[in-house]
Design a protein around this motif. Structure first.
Motif, mmCIF file in Angstrom:
data_model
loop_
_atom_site.group_PDB
_atom_site.id
_atom_site.type_symbol
_atom_site.label_atom_id
_atom_site.label_comp_id
_atom_site.label_asym_id
_atom_site.label_seq_id
_atom_site.Cartn_x
_atom_site.Cartn_y
_atom_site.Cartn_z
ATOM 1 N N ASN A 208 4.631 9.046 1.914
ATOM 2 C CA ASN A 208 4.082 7.785 2.414
ATOM 3 C C ASN A 208 3.341 6.998 1.334
ATOM 4 O O ASN A 208 3.443 5.777 1.250
ATOM 5 N N ASN A 209 2.610 7.701 0.485
ATOM 6 C CA ASN A 209 1.841 7.000 -0.548
ATOM 7 C C ASN A 209 2.753 6.304 -1.550
ATOM 8 O O ASN A 209 2.466 5.180 -1.989
ATOM 9 N N GLN A 210 3.845 6.947 -1.894
ATOM 10 C CA GLN A 210 4.781 6.322 -2.819
ATOM 11 C C GLN A 210 5.384 5.051 -2.211
ATOM 12 O O GLN A 210 5.536 4.028 -2.895
ATOM 13 N N ASN B 1 3.961 3.219 0.084
ATOM 14 C CA ASN B 1 2.894 2.212 0.144
ATOM 15 C C ASN B 1 2.666 1.560 -1.221
ATOM 16 O O ASN B 1 2.310 0.381 -1.303
ATOM 17 N N LYS B 2 2.866 2.312 -2.291
ATOM 18 C CA LYS B 2 2.743 1.728 -3.629
ATOM 19 C C LYS B 2 3.773 0.621 -3.838
ATOM 20 O O LYS B 2 3.467 -0.446 -4.395
ATOM 21 N N SER C 89 -5.593 -3.283 -4.204
ATOM 22 C CA SER C 89 -5.921 -1.856 -4.189
ATOM 23 C C SER C 89 -7.355 -1.655 -4.656
ATOM 24 O O SER C 89 -7.920 -2.494 -5.371
ATOM 25 N N ASP D 134 -8.864 8.060 -2.792
ATOM 26 C CA ASP D 134 -7.727 8.668 -2.110
ATOM 27 C C ASP D 134 -6.674 7.623 -1.751
ATOM 28 O O ASP D 134 -6.921 6.416 -1.796
ATOM 29 N N GLU D 135 -5.512 8.092 -1.375
ATOM 30 C CA GLU D 135 -4.357 7.226 -1.137
ATOM 31 C C GLU D 135 -4.535 6.291 0.053
ATOM 32 O O GLU D 135 -3.911 5.219 0.097
ATOM 33 N N GLU E 267 -3.167 11.370 -5.972
ATOM 34 C CA GLU E 267 -3.415 11.345 -4.523
ATOM 35 C C GLU E 267 -3.832 12.738 -4.065
ATOM 36 O O GLU E 267 -3.618 13.739 -4.757
ATOM 37 N N THR F 19 -0.565 14.097 2.863
ATOM 38 C CA THR F 19 0.702 13.885 3.583
ATOM 39 C C THR F 19 1.708 14.969 3.232
ATOM 40 O O THR F 19 2.506 15.375 4.086
#
Length: 969
Positions: free
Chosen positions: A665-667, A669-670, A711, A737-738, A769, A773
């Motif tokens: 998910n973080n990738q 969102n990036k 960000s 954090d992410e 991160e 997740t």
């Protein structure tokens, strides 16, 4: 009747799958028997159908409520009949007569909560009272801590409605002589039962023999065989005002005679409200027991004992650590003595007299006096004793076999002295705890029943103790029942001729042995069908997470001893176990997950022992809230077990596209953060959002999280230029954090501004991160990379003077939990963990140091309701958030006793989990927020929690740091 015919006519639920059988193969005892299947009947007709099926197929029915039996009452090879889900009605309260009629699946404490407006309660009180049920209490003749004042369950049962073994309905209650004669002439199975009981007990010789050979009558906690000794003192057998009541026999019969469907109980007035407890400390168990008789002269409401073994177990359980506040030094035993009265003046006088008595004995070295909520903390510490024994690391455990013996109070000290000498002969340091005032100490030898030598010792010790108990004319079972573990010894305890009588009673009630065979009569061997096969080759199971503190993942699962704390309902507080609270299915308990994992890891013949769909099913509704790691007395960490299971299972089965999307998910969102407006349009537009949710299996009712316009990483570069550079109170490192970085940047900005305004230097370095997740989806290789990178990055910066703080609990607390299990550099990981804090924790510490004070904040009056993140509750506490929100002098803050919110990261977004997610939220959290006026600030420090609150109540929840930032002067 075939299974298919049964299924077609049965209105409840039937399960014959391997998972259901595995989780019902054990209770809280040392026994394991794989049942034919599991039934959840909905009504009496279902029970009649089950009896027909059992007789037609020459099988049996094993009745079960909460499944917390310690003697093996709930295990068997027939159909386990679980009434805990549907037989839960409180039918009638008769306030005038002080009675209540209930179904057998009503939880004891649920009943007493219901009875409070009537100023009545049901007296018998087990340590499992927030999940044990009335049917089980009747079956075992339970008593608990209150028996010295209110007696045992048998004393309270007025009427039982039951289905007999021929399928007929019977009502058992008080009978006059004429009514008894009518029963003798009534015909049918019920008539035959009354005739057999009458003819078996009517002779003077038989009655004399029963009185001579049964336990001493002054031992009110007695549950050895069927209670024929309680029948011979009634109007039918002698000149007596006591009416004959077959319920005396059915109480303590462990479901071996009839299937109970309805119970009428005698109630008592609620005890006096004012109480004081004295927790007398002793330097030996013997001195503690010598003090029992003197203190029992003082009309105590509680007289309970804990020994050093139990007390030491409490040191390693987070919940119980907070309840140890009153312990002075390192006592070998503590005796908890409670007095009650209707006024504070009266109770103080009683306590003074009790305290003088304790001092005069010269036996105790400390005697702290407890009042109010402190008494409940001490009682909770004692009640957790049974489950805490699971915290003993390794295969040697305190084993239930001789733990239920009871003797007359004048015999107690001598009995325990002889018992201790007996244990010394076996080189045993036994465990001593529980009901000293009732002459019953729960005694446990410490054995490894995986070894045949200790299995032999298991039998030998039990046999020797049975003979010792018989010497004092005591009861081998005071309240836990005979079950499998003690039934073999009933002939010794009550005499062989008396045993023949109870065999005849079983035969007339249940000629085809449909009801719970192998218990009380014709007993199963007490040293067979054990939970573990003796001398087995211990499975070697490689894991990525480090379970070495429990000696491996299998022993982590084996820590669950079945006491069922995970079945407590929302009204009793805490968080564990949110999925069970939503479904009320045993499959969805912490216990079921640990038991299933133990079963399959032990017995699997696959190369990958985790590769079982049954395990996937049992872990499916686990929200990884971590409540079990602190609220379970055995501290079984099912969140860690689930993460490892997912990792291992995916090795053989791969993972779905949706699982990968949530994990990474973080990738994603990036990428979205490069064009946040476009991404947010896609996430919020009705058509595009609908397509995304449908395509990826997200619940259509959910709002997708939006990406922040900038960000925190970018904002920090500008923020650094505004920092004053020197004169700060302290330097802290903020973990970016992410979630805060890309989704909740405004909260991160508030944190920077708040800390700068309070004169703290904040540093953010380019951290990885958290890996949250990845952990939630079992992507442990990727989570390990995050852990190793972050440990390597922070190890040279984080210290007591320069702590690491974080905003999102699920992210920052990985440093204190999963990183220690994952990181290659464990020494550094542990050092960082010691100096890692939630941002609220850090501010609370600074408040205590006098560096932050209320004068820095508004004097405006506001109300705040706070919901804490599950990981915060499990690993630290909510008081830090409470303290922070109370900094403004006129802020009135309350903590919502909400348990889990139900979102649990991606769990609540997944379409198949949406209903359970919202059911969890509706238990406490959503109603509490809906009751709050619009002026009340809703605070929640978890990002998932805030989204769940928004979706469930349409209220915006703020992070405590944002609330505090807004309150700055």
């Amino acid at each position: 009747m075939t299974i298919n015919i049964l299924k077609s006519t049965f209105s409840g639920e039937l399960f014959f799958d391997n998972l259901s059988k595995s989780i019902y193969a054990t209770d809280a005892s040392v026994y394991r028997k794989l049942p034919l299947g599991v039934a959840y009947p909905k009504n009496e007709n279902d029970i009649k159908l089950l009896i027909q099926f059992a007789k037609a197929n020459k099988t049996s029915l094993i009745p079960r409520t909460a499944g917390t039996s310690l003697a093996g009452q709930c295990v068997g090879e027939g159909l386990v009949v679980d009434v805990s889900k549907y037989f839960t009605k409180i039918i009638e309260v008769n306030e005038k007569d002080q009675t209540v009629t209930v179904q057998p699946g009503v939880v004891r404490d649920v009943l007493n909560n219901y009875l409070k407006p009537y100023n009545l309660f049901f007296g018998p009180n087990t340590s499992t009272s927030n999940r044990c049920m009335l049917g089980g209490m009747v079956g075992n003749n339970s008593s608990g801590t209150t028996s010295i004042q209110y007696g045992v369950t048998r004393d309270k049962v007025l009427e039982i409605q039951a289905v007999l073994s021929d399928g007929s309905h019977a009502v058992f209650g008080n009978l006059s002589n004429k009514e008894f004669d009518d029963k003798l002439n009534s015909g049918g199975l019920e008539g035959r039962i009354y005739n057999k009981v009458f003819n078996a007990l009517k002779s003077d010789q038989v009655k004399t023999r029963i009185k001579e050979q049964f336990p001493k009558p002054e031992i009110h906690r007695r549950n050895t065989g069927y209670a024929i000794d309680a029948l011979i003192n009634t109007n039918v057998f002698e000149e007596s005002e006591l009416p004959f009541n077959m319920c005396k026999l059915l109480s303590g019969s462990e479901g071996t005679l009839a299937f109970t469907t309805q119970i009428t109980l005698k109630l008592d007035k609620i005890p006096p409200m004012k109480s004081i407890m004295i927790a007398a400390h002793f330097d030996s168990v013997q001195r503690c027991l010598e003090a029992v008789q003197p203190v029992m002269k003082h009309n105590l409401y509680t007289c309970e004992m804990m020994d050093k073994t139990i007390l030491d177990c409490t040191k390693h359980n987070k919940t119980q650590q907070e309840n140890r506040y009153f312990i002075n030094g390192d006592p070998m035993a503590i005796l908890m003595c409670e007095v009650k009265a209707n006024s504070q003046e009266e109770v103080e006088v009683l306590a003074d007299k009790l305290l003088k008595e304790i001092k005069n004995t010269g036996l105790s070295y400390a005697y702290p006096v407890l009042r109010g909520e402190d008494i409940n903390k001490a009682i909770n510490l004692r009640s957790a004793g049974l489950g805490l024994l699971g915290n003993i690391v390794g295969d040697k455990k305190g084993v239930a076999c001789i733990e239920d013996t009871a003797v007359a109070l004048p015999d107690l000290a001598n009995y325990i002295s002889e018992f201790t000498d007996l244990m010394k002969g076996y080189k045993q340091d036994a465990i001593y705890y529980a009901h000293a005032g009732a002459g019953e100490i729960h005694l446990r030898p410490i054995l490894d029943i995986k070894q045949s030598g200790d299995v032999k010792l298991f039998r030998k010790i039990t046999t020797d103790v049975a003979h010792l108990v018989k010497k004092y004319n005591g009861s081998m079972s005071g309240e836990h029942g005979d079950g499998i573990v003690r039934a073999e010894f009933i002939p010794l305890m009550i005499g062989y001729e008396n045993y023949e009588i109870i065999k005849q009673i079983k035969e007339v009630f249940d000629p085809e042995c449909v009801f719970n065979p192998g218990k009380i009569v014709d007993a199963f061997p007490m040293d067979e069908s054990l939970r573990y096969k003796a001398d087995r080759e211990e499975p070697e199971i490689e894991t990525l997470l480090d379970f070495s503190k429990s000696l491996g993942i299998l022993r982590e699962a084996e820590k669950c001893n079945g006491t069922g704390d995970c079945r407590k309902l929302p009204e009793f507080g805490g968080t564990m176990c949110p999925s069970f609270r939503a479904t009320r299915n045993e499959k969805d308990t912490t216990r079921a997950r640990a038991n299933a994992l133990r079963e399959f890891l032990t017995n699997s013949d696959k190369e990958n022992r985790f590769d079982h769909k049954e395990l996937k099913d049992v872990f499916d509704l686990c929200l990884s809230c971590k409540a079990c790691s602190s609220e379970c007395p055995s501290s079984v960490n099912v969140a860690a077990l689930k993460a490892e299971f997912q990792y291992q299972y995916q090795k053989s089965n791969g993972s779905s596209l949706r699982t990968k999307l949530f994990a990474y998910n973080n990738q994603l969102n990036k990428f979205g953060s490069m064009v946040p407006s476009l991404a947010n349009f896609m996430f919020s537009n009705k058509l595009s959002a609908s397509l995304l949710k449908k395509g990826f299996g997200v619940a259509k009712q959910r709002n997708l999280p939006l990406i922040s316009s900038t960000s925190l990483e970018k904002h920090y570069h500008a923020f650094k230029n505004r920092q004053k550079g020197k004169g700060y109170i302290k330097t802290v490192y903020l973990f970016n954090d992410e979630f805060i970085n890309l989704l909740d940047t405004d909260i991160g900005i508030d944190a920077l501004d708040l800390l700068e305004s309070l004169n703290y230097e904040v540093k953010i370095i380019n951290n990885e991160e958290s890996g949250r997740t990845f952990l939630s989806k079992g992507f442990l290789d990727q989570a390990k990379i995050c852990a190793d990178k972050n440990v390597a990055l922070f190890k040279d910066f984080i210290s007591e003077n320069t702590p690491l703080i974080g905003i999102e609990p699920s992210a920052i607390l990985t440093f204190k939990d999963e990183y220690i299990r994952l990181a290659d550099d464990k020494t550094s990981a542990e050092a960082i963990a010691k100096n890692t804090f939630l941002i609220e924790e850090f501010i609370q510490q600074e408040i205590e140091l006098g560096n932050i004070h209320s004068g820095q904040f508004t004097k405006e009056t506001r109300q705040v309701k706070f919901h804490g993140h599950c990981h915060q509750k499990a690993m630290v506490n909510q008081l830090s958030s409470f303290s922070v929100l109370n900094l403004p002098a006129n802020y009135k803050v309350t903590i919502i006793p909400s348990g889990c919110c139900g979102m649990a990261g991606s769990f609540g977004y997944e379409k198949e989990h949406y209903e359970v997610s919202m059911t969890v939220g509706e238990q406490t959290l959503f109603p509490a927020i809906r009751k709050a006026s619009e002026e009340v600030i809703i605070a929640a420090n978890g990002t998932s929690c805030r989204h769940q609150i928004k979706d469930g109540t349409q209220r915006e929840a703020k992070h405590p740091i944002s609330v505090l930032k807004a309150a700055l002067i």
